[in-house]
Design an enzyme around this catalytic site. Structure first.
Site, PDB file in Angstrom:
ATOM      1  N   SER A 257       0.838  -1.202   0.000  1.00 16.78           N
ATOM      2  CA  SER A 257       0.000   0.000   0.000  1.00 16.78           C
ATOM      3  C   SER A 257       0.870   1.249   0.000  1.00 16.78           C
ATOM      4  CB  SER A 257      -0.899  -0.041   1.243  1.00 16.78           C
ATOM      5  OG  SER A 257      -1.009   1.230   1.826  1.00 16.78           O
ATOM      6  N   THR A 258       0.504   2.219  -0.824  1.00 15.74           N
ATOM      7  CA  THR A 258       1.193   3.504  -0.729  1.00 15.74           C
ATOM      8  C   THR A 258       0.144   4.526  -0.327  1.00 15.74           C
ATOM      9  OG1 THR A 258       0.787   4.076  -3.026  1.00 15.74           O
ATOM     10  CG2 THR A 258       2.836   2.962  -2.549  1.00 15.74           C
ATOM     11  N   LYS A 260      -0.883   8.241   2.007  1.00 18.67           N
ATOM     12  CA  LYS A 260      -0.430   9.617   2.009  1.00 18.67           C
ATOM     13  C   LYS A 260       0.774   9.783   2.929  1.00 18.67           C
ATOM     14  CE  LYS A 260      -4.550  11.726   2.557  1.00 18.67           C
ATOM     15  NZ  LYS A 260      -5.469  12.833   2.755  1.00 18.67           N
ATOM     16  N   SER A 262       2.359   6.964   4.566  1.00 18.11           N
ATOM     17  CA  SER A 262       3.219   5.799   4.732  1.00 18.11           C
ATOM     18  C   SER A 262       3.172   4.892   3.506  1.00 18.11           C
ATOM     19  CB  SER A 262       2.786   5.001   5.961  1.00 18.11           C
ATOM     20  OG  SER A 262       1.559   4.356   5.696  1.00 18.11           O
ATOM     21  N   VAL A 264       3.621   0.706   2.762  1.00 14.15           N
ATOM     22  CA  VAL A 264       3.724  -0.562   3.480  1.00 14.15           C
ATOM     23  C   VAL A 264       4.214  -1.659   2.522  1.00 14.15           C
ATOM     24  CG1 VAL A 264       2.497  -2.265   4.884  1.00 14.15           C
ATOM     25  CG2 VAL A 264       1.865   0.145   5.030  1.00 14.15           C
ATOM     26  N   ASP A 402      -8.576   7.038  14.600  1.00 21.29           N
ATOM     27  CA  ASP A 402      -8.796   6.954  13.152  1.00 21.29           C
ATOM     28  C   ASP A 402      -9.485   5.619  12.864  1.00 21.29           C
ATOM     29  OD1 ASP A 402      -8.806   7.635  10.496  1.00 21.29           O
ATOM     30  OD2 ASP A 402      -6.728   7.061  10.116  1.00 21.29           O
TER      31      ASP A 402
HETATM   32  P1  ADP Z   1      -1.931   4.440   6.474  1.00 20.82           P
HETATM   33  O1  ADP Z   1      -1.606   5.417   7.538  1.00 20.82           O
HETATM   34  O2  ADP Z   1      -1.193   4.684   5.206  1.00 20.82           O
HETATM   35  O3  ADP Z   1      -3.417   4.229   6.299  1.00 20.82           O
HETATM   36  P2  ADP Z   1      -1.924   1.707   7.509  1.00 20.82           P
HETATM   37  O4  ADP Z   1      -1.217   1.292   8.747  1.00 20.82           O
HETATM   38  O5  ADP Z   1      -3.412   1.792   7.576  1.00 20.82           O
HETATM   39  O6  ADP Z   1      -1.280   3.079   7.015  1.00 20.82           O
HETATM   40  O7  ADP Z   1      -1.507   0.722   6.336  1.00 20.82           O
HETATM   41  C1  ADP Z   1      -1.944   0.870   5.026  1.00 20.82           C
HETATM   42  C2  ADP Z   1      -2.432  -0.445   4.472  1.00 20.82           C
HETATM   43  O8  ADP Z   1      -1.377  -1.400   4.497  1.00 20.82           O
HETATM   44  C3  ADP Z   1      -3.551  -1.041   5.278  1.00 20.82           C
HETATM   45  O9  ADP Z   1      -4.795  -0.612   4.837  1.00 20.82           O
HETATM   46  C4  ADP Z   1      -3.374  -2.533   5.059  1.00 20.82           C
HETATM   47  O10 ADP Z   1      -4.008  -2.927   3.861  1.00 20.82           O
HETATM   48  C5  ADP Z   1      -1.869  -2.664   4.876  1.00 20.82           C
HETATM   49  N1  ADP Z   1      -1.227  -3.075   6.131  1.00 20.82           N
HETATM   50  C6  ADP Z   1      -0.694  -2.277   7.071  1.00 20.82           C
HETATM   51  N2  ADP Z   1      -0.182  -2.994   8.084  1.00 20.82           N
HETATM   52  C7  ADP Z   1      -0.391  -4.287   7.773  1.00 20.82           C
HETATM   53  C8  ADP Z   1      -0.075  -5.529   8.420  1.00 20.82           C
HETATM   54  N3  ADP Z   1       0.569  -5.574   9.586  1.00 20.82           N
HETATM   55  N4  ADP Z   1      -0.441  -6.664   7.790  1.00 20.82           N
HETATM   56  C9  ADP Z   1      -1.075  -6.630   6.615  1.00 20.82           C
HETATM   57  N5  ADP Z   1      -1.393  -5.516   5.958  1.00 20.82           N
HETATM   58  C10 ADP Z   1      -1.058  -4.346   6.520  1.00 20.82           C
END
Ligand code: ADP
Ligand code: MG
Length: 513
Positions: A257-258, A260, A262, A264, A402
């Site tokens: 995921s990209t 705003k 972070s 991942v 959030d």
């Molecule tokens: P943001 O602040 O960018 O929303 P998130 O922590 O919600 O950051 O992470 C973005 C996305 O990455 C999440 O919606 C999820 O799909 C994926 N993600 C984040 N952490 C995990 C994790 N530990 N395991 C699986 N997917 C994750």
């Protein structure tokens, strides 16, 4: 080095090659003229190719392994040079520090070599980088609240009395409240213009702000999937390489995921354990973005806030970003200790947080908003979340801040909470407002999802916080919430102490002794 085209396949050497006991050398050379060999253009292109291979600008999910153990050490001269430079800088700084100490000795007046340091961006391990993350009263990104009418419903004396129903006061208060709309919702300088908004106009605007917030979240989501934006900068890549070099991670497979703030990644865990921790077989790496575009949008939340004048002025943006990563780590740890399903923290390195992956075989668990649950599972999810919110509040002393179907994953028949870098303690100056917003999101999601027993937002708020706010409409309810927060802040101002928690009967609050 590759031979460039001067070798020919057949020739006087071919007979020798066929008899050679070590086999024939590889002759897949590209033929080109001597002019090309001497060409600067070609040299540049080759150089560019090599650099691009080391630092691709775009990281797409289906590119195959993103970083593996095999390509860490010799793939790029630039990378090696950076690593050496970093090592050199560190030694240079250590030497400077020794000299500084020698010169200053016990003298009361000291000189500093600070300006001569080669502090490497993003790679300084100095203790000044540590920030007081736990002091969550100080949220840099929230504006001061508008003043509210106390619970008794009026202020002033005699003929100067004004009640909360006073039209002018009410109008100004409504204008001030617009500051609490989402940061991207431009409200203009209503306070400066002494604008007085009627309840009706305010409510219409508020409704619009909520639907805009949701719409922009949906747009953001789309963008997340369509663009693999420039994922990480070279220094962050270096940090990630180091995690592989140390054996902590096996391979970083790609970007999940990209967002705003972070990016991942998914990774397979390596063999080596850190701090007695076993590395999970699959990990998620959350990289907090060091480009500050998004954070800048929140400027208006800090600039006039007296609480941050002292502390925040001293922190540079890089440190603030690390603070978010650190907050996420500590909040996840609290949740883990309370037994709330959430990612397990593996390691925090600067703005890069490694945690266990929720999902399987590189496929992340779906968000609640993306999964279609049977009505049984929907009901189950609701009760799990109700429980988790209570645990979070009572056992972890946290408000998610959030919480919505975007930050809850459905995995293994349960709901998992993620994304807690912004979570705060309930006694944060806006903690209860955040909780109320969380409750609204959860309540609306499950009511729309057909869960008949789902509490409405006000009931949910009381059920989670243990408070007993009786107002039967949203405006009054929020007013009471703000009055409670105000009393807490006044107490902090007057006594230098914060509330340990809000009382369950509403009045008086329980203070730290
Ligand atoms: P943001 O602040 O960018 O929303 P998130 O922590 O919600 O950051 O992470 C973005 C996305 O990455 C999440 O919606 C999820 O799909 C994926 N993600 C984040 N952490 C995990 C994790 N530990 N395991 C699986 N997917 C994750
Ligand atoms: Mg999120």
């Amino acid at each position: 080095m590759d031979s460039v085209g001067v070798a020919a396949d057949a020739g006087p050497g071919s007979a020798w090659r066929s008899k050679c006991p070590w086999g024939a050398p590889n002759t897949t050379s590209i033929s080109c003229s001597f002019a090309d060999v001497m060409s600067e253009q070609l040299a540049k292109e080759l150089q560019l190719e090599e650099e691009n291979a080391a630092f691709p600008e775009v990281v797409a999910v289906a590119e195959g392994p993103f970083i593996t153990g095999e390509n860490t050490d010799t793939s790029s001269d630039l990378m090696l040079a950076q690593m050496l430079q970093m090592e050199f800088d560190r030694e240079y700084d250590a030497q400077l520090r020794r000299e500084e100490k020698k010169i200053n000795g016990d003298s009361k007046v000291s000189i500093s070599f600070e300006n001569y340091r080669k502090v490497h961006p993003y790679d300084s391990d100095s203790s000044e980088d540590e920030v007081d993350w736990q002091d969550t009263r100080h949220d840099p990104y929230r504006a001061d609240k508008p003043t509210t009418t106390p619970r008794r419903g009026f202020i002033g004396k005699g003929k100067d009395i004004t009640t909360k129903h006073d039209e002018v006061v009410c109008g100004r208060k409504n204008t001030a409240r617009m500051e609490n709309f989402a940061p991207e919702f431009q409200v203009g300088d209503g306070i400066g213009m002494d604008l007085k908004l009627s309840n009706q106009v305010f409510n219409a605007l508020k409704q619009h702000a909520y639907s805009e917030e949701r719409r922009s979240a949906r747009l953001h989501e789309k963008k997340e999937h369509s663009t693999a934006e420039k994922a990480v900068d070279p220094k962050t890549r270096l940090l990630m390489y180091k995690m592989i070099n140390s054996g902590m991670l096996e391979t970083i497979t790609g970007c999940i995921s990209t967002g705003k703030e972070s990016v991942v990644f998914h990774a397979y865990g390596g063999e080596s354990a850190t701090e007695d921790k076993v590395i999970p077989p699959e990990c998620a790496i959350k990289v907090f973005k060091t480009t500050l575009n998004e954070f800048k949008n929140r400027d208006k939340y800090i600039k006039d806030d007296y609480r941050f004048k002292d502390r925040f002025g001293r922190l540079n943006p890089r440190k603030i970003i690390r603070m978010w990563a650190e907050k996420e780590m500590h909040n996840l740890t609290r949740m883990q200790n309370a037994g709330i399903p959430c990612p397990k923290v593996v390691l925090l390195k600067k703005h890069v947080l490694v945690m266990s992956f929720i999902g399987q075989d590189q496929v992340p668990a779906p968000k609640l908003k993306d999964v279609t649950l049977s009505s049984e599972d929907m009901k189950k999810a609701y009760h799990l979340i109700l429980n988790m919110m209570q645990q979070l509040y009572k056992e972890c002393n946290l408000v998610h801040a959030d919480l919505s179907e975007y930050n809850m994953l459905w995995h293994d028949g349960k709901v998992w909470l993620i994304d807690v870098s912004q979570s705060v303690e309930p006694t944060h100056p806006h903690g209860l407002e955040f909780l109320f917003r969380d409750c609204r999101n959860v309540s609306q999601f499950f009511q729309k999802g057909g869960v008949a027993e789902a509490l409405n937002e006000r009931e949910l708020f009381n059920a989670v916080s243990g408070l007993n706010i009786t107002a039967d409409n949203e405006v009054d309810f929020q007013e009471e919430i703000e009055a409670l927060e105000k009393r807490n802040e006044d107490h902090v101002q007057n006594h230098g102490k914060r509330l340990s928690r809000f009382s369950s009967s509403g009045d008086p609050p329980i203070y730290d002794e």
